[in-house]
Design a protein around this motif. Structure first.
Motif, mmCIF file in Angstrom:
data_model
loop_
_atom_site.group_PDB
_atom_site.id
_atom_site.type_symbol
_atom_site.label_atom_id
_atom_site.label_comp_id
_atom_site.label_asym_id
_atom_site.label_seq_id
_atom_site.Cartn_x
_atom_site.Cartn_y
_atom_site.Cartn_z
ATOM 1 N N VAL A 124 23.361 -3.877 -75.353
ATOM 2 C CA VAL A 124 24.043 -4.129 -76.627
ATOM 3 C C VAL A 124 23.543 -5.450 -77.203
ATOM 4 C CG1 VAL A 124 26.279 -4.555 -77.717
ATOM 5 C CG2 VAL A 124 26.057 -2.778 -75.957
ATOM 6 N N ASP A 125 23.134 -5.421 -78.456
ATOM 7 C CA ASP A 125 22.589 -6.605 -79.129
ATOM 8 C C ASP A 125 23.735 -7.438 -79.710
ATOM 9 O OD1 ASP A 125 20.956 -8.469 -80.294
ATOM 10 O OD2 ASP A 125 20.186 -7.143 -81.854
ATOM 11 N N ALA A 126 24.417 -8.165 -78.821
ATOM 12 C CA ALA A 126 25.540 -9.003 -79.234
ATOM 13 C C ALA A 126 25.670 -10.159 -78.246
ATOM 14 C CB ALA A 126 26.830 -8.193 -79.260
ATOM 15 N N GLU A 127 26.220 -11.271 -78.718
ATOM 16 C CA GLU A 127 26.439 -12.419 -77.826
ATOM 17 C C GLU A 127 27.480 -12.083 -76.768
ATOM 18 O OE1 GLU A 127 24.665 -15.278 -77.727
ATOM 19 O OE2 GLU A 127 23.429 -14.397 -79.302
ATOM 20 N N VAL A 128 28.491 -11.298 -77.145
ATOM 21 C CA VAL A 128 29.528 -10.888 -76.203
ATOM 22 C C VAL A 128 29.702 -9.377 -76.320
ATOM 23 C CG1 VAL A 128 31.951 -11.130 -75.521
ATOM 24 C CG2 VAL A 128 30.717 -13.106 -76.455
ATOM 25 N N ALA A 129 29.604 -8.694 -75.197
ATOM 26 C CA ALA A 129 29.832 -7.248 -75.140
ATOM 27 C C ALA A 129 30.688 -6.980 -73.910
ATOM 28 C CB ALA A 129 28.508 -6.498 -75.058
ATOM 29 N N LEU A 130 31.739 -6.188 -74.096
ATOM 30 C CA LEU A 130 32.691 -5.921 -73.020
ATOM 31 C C LEU A 130 32.920 -4.424 -72.869
ATOM 32 C CD1 LEU A 130 35.306 -8.637 -74.040
ATOM 33 C CD2 LEU A 130 33.578 -8.822 -72.238
#
Length: 193
Positions: A124-130
């Motif tokens: 996932v292209d994100a700083e935070v992925a949960l």
């Protein structure tokens, strides 16, 4: 029995081509494939300047880890071999003694889950992925010494929600499957509400 061994120049050309297309092949597998000893394969690789499997894996990993945004490299379970953000990723995990139950040498279930889950989050292209939801299926017990290759693919995306499937294999056999819903989280947006 006829000698099936290829002449050295031909073997070198085929060996180089095969390793280029299959960088995670072992010397043992190559020896069987080319009908030569493991030592011959090692000498061939040395002459061709092809590093051993561990070094090839390390080189792939170094190039790939730099792309990950959502996790630190040490948070990914297994060696990250390939990564296309917003698309797919592949990791390799060798099951070692500290990952198995002492009594039967079978891998602990959370090890395979952790490999698959961390790979799903990493693509996932994100700083935070949960991870919000996970549905997993174990196909058979995994033993110490097995090498597990997990492949994650983003099946769909809606807003900040990703539906990701992960299939883990030992050789050609599927040993684990998971479907993950991963959420890209904007921490600044949450802090302002």
């Amino acid at each position: 029995m006829a000698d099936l061994t290829l002449p050295k120049p031909v073997r070198h050309k085929k060996l180089n081509s095969y390793i280029t297309g299959n960088p995670f092949v072992t010397d043992e597998e190559l020896a069987r494939m080319f009908n030569v000893s493991i030592q011959t394969i090692r000498l061939d690789r040395l002459e061709l300047g092809i590093p051993e499997l561990r070094e090839r894996t390390k080189q792939y990993a170094e190039n790939t880890y730099a792309k990950v945004k959502s996790l630190a490299g040490r948070e990914i379970i297994g060696d990250l071999l390939d990564l296309e953000l917003e698309k797919s990723g592949i990791s390799l995990l060798e099951i070692t003694g500290d990952m198995v139950f002492e009594k039967n040498r079978i891998a602990r279930g959370h090890i395979l889950f952790a490999q698959a889950n961390s790979l799903a989050v990493a693509i996932v292209d994100a700083e935070v992925a949960l991870t919000g939801v996970a549905r997993v299926s174990y196909q058979r017990p995994i033993n110490q010494g097995e090498k597990i290759v997990a492949k994650a693919v983003i099946n769909s995306k809606s807003g900040n929600k990703y539906n990701i499937s992960v299939t883990s294999r030992s050789g050609n056999e599927v040993v684990f499957q998971g479907k993950f819903r991963v959420f890209a989280v904007d921490l600044e947006e949450g802090a302002n509400n």
